[in-house]
Scaffold this active site. Sequence first.
Site, short mmCIF file in Angstrom:
data_model
loop_
_atom_site.label_atom_id
_atom_site.label_comp_id
_atom_site.label_asym_id
_atom_site.label_seq_id
_atom_site.Cartn_x
_atom_site.Cartn_y
_atom_site.Cartn_z
N TYR A 242 0.83 -1.21 0.00
CA TYR A 242 0.00 0.00 0.00
C TYR A 242 0.86 1.26 0.00
CZ TYR A 242 -2.88 3.71 2.11
OH TYR A 242 -3.49 4.91 2.41
N LYS A 246 1.57 3.97 -2.97
CA LYS A 246 1.18 5.37 -2.74
C LYS A 246 2.39 6.29 -2.98
CE LYS A 246 -2.38 6.87 -1.24
NZ LYS A 246 -3.62 7.33 -1.92
N1 LIG Z 1 -8.23 5.72 6.01
C1 LIG Z 1 -7.03 6.07 6.44
O1 LIG Z 1 -6.66 5.84 7.62
C2 LIG Z 1 -6.09 6.81 5.51
C3 LIG Z 1 -4.90 7.31 6.04
C4 LIG Z 1 -4.03 8.04 5.22
C5 LIG Z 1 -4.36 8.24 3.90
N2 LIG Z 1 -5.52 7.72 3.39
C6 LIG Z 1 -5.82 7.99 1.97
O2 LIG Z 1 -7.06 8.68 1.93
C7 LIG Z 1 -7.77 8.32 0.75
C8 LIG Z 1 -9.17 7.88 1.12
O3 LIG Z 1 -9.06 6.79 2.02
P1 LIG Z 1 -10.35 6.06 2.58
O4 LIG Z 1 -10.01 5.53 3.91
O5 LIG Z 1 -11.53 6.95 2.42
O6 LIG Z 1 -10.44 4.84 1.56
P2 LIG Z 1 -11.64 3.86 1.27
O7 LIG Z 1 -12.72 4.03 2.25
O8 LIG Z 1 -11.04 2.51 1.08
O9 LIG Z 1 -12.17 4.36 -0.14
C9 LIG Z 1 -11.43 4.23 -1.30
C10 LIG Z 1 -12.21 4.87 -2.42
O10 LIG Z 1 -11.46 4.78 -3.62
C11 LIG Z 1 -12.32 4.28 -4.64
N3 LIG Z 1 -11.58 3.58 -5.67
C12 LIG Z 1 -10.74 2.52 -5.50
N4 LIG Z 1 -10.28 2.13 -6.70
C13 LIG Z 1 -10.83 2.96 -7.62
C14 LIG Z 1 -10.73 3.05 -9.02
N5 LIG Z 1 -9.98 2.20 -9.73
N6 LIG Z 1 -11.43 4.03 -9.68
C15 LIG Z 1 -12.20 4.87 -8.98
N7 LIG Z 1 -12.35 4.84 -7.65
C16 LIG Z 1 -11.67 3.87 -6.98
C17 LIG Z 1 -13.25 3.35 -3.90
O11 LIG Z 1 -14.36 3.07 -4.71
P3 LIG Z 1 -15.23 1.71 -4.57
O12 LIG Z 1 -16.29 2.06 -3.57
O13 LIG Z 1 -15.72 1.48 -5.93
O14 LIG Z 1 -14.30 0.65 -4.08
C18 LIG Z 1 -13.56 4.23 -2.69
O15 LIG Z 1 -14.48 5.22 -3.03
C19 LIG Z 1 -6.93 7.25 0.06
O16 LIG Z 1 -6.19 7.85 -0.97
C20 LIG Z 1 -6.01 6.73 1.15
O17 LIG Z 1 -4.81 6.26 0.62
C21 LIG Z 1 -6.39 7.02 4.16
#
Ligand SMILES: NC(=O)c1ccc[n+]([C@@H]2O[C@H](COP(=O)([O-])OP(=O)(O)OC[C@H]3O[C@@H](n4cnc5c(N)ncnc54)[C@H](OP(=O)(O)O)[C@@H]3O)[C@@H](O)[C@H]2O)c1
Length: 499
Positions: A242, A246
């Site tokens: 991951y 990233k």
């Molecule tokens: N959560 C954390 O603790 C955390 C911490 C640091 C950074 N981040 C970053 O913050 C961002 C959001 O994280 P999150 O926790 O909200 O993630 P999440 O709940 O897993 O959501 C991921 C999103 O990306 C979409 N997605 C995945 N593959 C895709 C594709 N090929 N085309 C279009 N959409 C796609 C998913 O759509 P589907 O519904 O279709 O799967 C979903 O809407 C990410 O970039 C992550 O790396 C998260």
Amino acid sequence: MAMIGEMDADSVVGYFRNKSILITGSTGFLGKVLVEKILRVQPDVKKLFLLIRAPNVESAKLRLQTEVTAKEIFQLLKKKHGVGFENFIEEKICPLAGDIMHEDFGLDSAQLRALCKDIDIIVNGAATTNFSERYDAAFDVNVLGAKNVCAFANKCTKLKMLLHVSTAYVAGEQEGLIPEKPFLMGETLRVGTHLDIESEINLIKEARRELRANCSTEKAEKKTMKELGLKRARHFGWPNTYVFTKAMGEMIMGHLRGRFLVVIIRPSIITSTLKEPFPGWMEGIRTIDSVMIGYAKQILPFFIGDLDLIIDVIPGDIVVNAMMVAMAAQLKDQQPQIIYHVTSSLRNPAPSALVVESMHRYFFENPLCKGRNGEHVRMKKMRFFSTLAQLRFYTALVYKLPLQMLGLLNIALCGVFSRYYNKLSRKYIFFMHMVELYAPYGLFKGCFDDTNLERLRMAMNTDQNNNGSYYFDFDPKSVDWDDYFYRVHIPGVVKYTCH
Ligand SMILES: NC(=O)c1ccc[n+]([C@@H]2O[C@H](COP(=O)([O-])OP(=O)(O)OC[C@H]3O[C@@H](n4cnc5c(N)ncnc54)[C@H](OP(=O)(O)O)[C@@H]3O)[C@@H](O)[C@H]2O)c1
């Protein structure tokens, strides 16, 4: 060093008036917090184009209705608009059926032309967030996806900004103060190695070709691809697929950026909302939450983690506030790219011991497990090992050795315990895999410098708005961690992920 013009809550809200914003990842946790907040504070935003993975627009619309606006986080907005809510959503949100894995997201040329003329800002939040995702799958979304977003952004004639959501843990397992520094193309975390993204593409293609030539089963293919991701990540110094992918996504963003500003937001571990639209909303079980739930369900009596260290967590609404202020900020000097750590370790670190103590207190008072007659079960404190060697020694003694003895007994008794033995073996392997994956976070010794974000905070005039509440708080110092974990986050995890 970025010079930022002075702002206040009104000017940030005002910035979004009449803007068209393309958002990827809106069906995810952070995406929903962002969409809700923009619509709540600026109903005069022109349009939010939400790119949603779906075979056609009808399915994308259905996903928007069922997986986004139907969620509890939209309750406040629903209340505000009453019977007009559906119309408001219809007017402001345009769902697009697309996938960042594809060039132009797979949109048709008419759609593309119209979008490219209209979009002011792109927010790329889409990602696969699984630590040990298949290498090809993680690469397609987190690396090639970033490339496609950049290529699309370059076609948008009036685009002002591309805001890409990354993660603070692209820093890997670095210790000490970690600056908000961009990755140069090819840079790695391991001395003596050089990363060539094209070679990684070829490696993936070759691995796929070989698997198909050998007629591998889907299961075997998945296993090989997962192992390849971890192997490549570790070769270049990252702890998992991951964060490795990233980091490559960031390199691509920096390399292919156009005339517009690229803003990279690096949050640490995102936890439930602190205040807005209400405290404790969250979705999905990740990192610390899976440990908490494992403990509460009494399936995880011990884990890896040094309680003398701190854990960098940041509530989701703080991340979204920082993102919105970063979008509205007027940088006085021309910068092609800026990185913001949206983290807590420097300004208001959360001691791991405090988080664990809050968890014990909460589940002692509100146990999830019930006994045979429905009575509450007495919880024991969870044990944490501060080194992998200690944990491996303990598990070898308490689990592996008895398992091996059961294996021998099973052979002697012609396999009568086979099912039981295989089940326990699988559990043991899975547990040790989780330990290896989470160890870099439980034993993390870095501290994220957030000087750029502090400059953004300093540029914000923190006058109270009309309601007396501060609309764009992104200062981790405003979090009382003990109160937050005990009263907000853990009840939120239980409410939104355990039922
Ligand atoms: N959560 C954390 O603790 C955390 C911490 C640091 C950074 N981040 C970053 O913050 C961002 C959001 O994280 P999150 O926790 O909200 O993630 P999440 O709940 O897993 O959501 C991921 C999103 O990306 C979409 N997605 C995945 N593959 C895709 C594709 N090929 N085309 C279009 N959409 C796609 C998913 O759509 P589907 O519904 O279709 O799967 C979903 O809407 C990410 O970039 C992550 O790396 C998260």
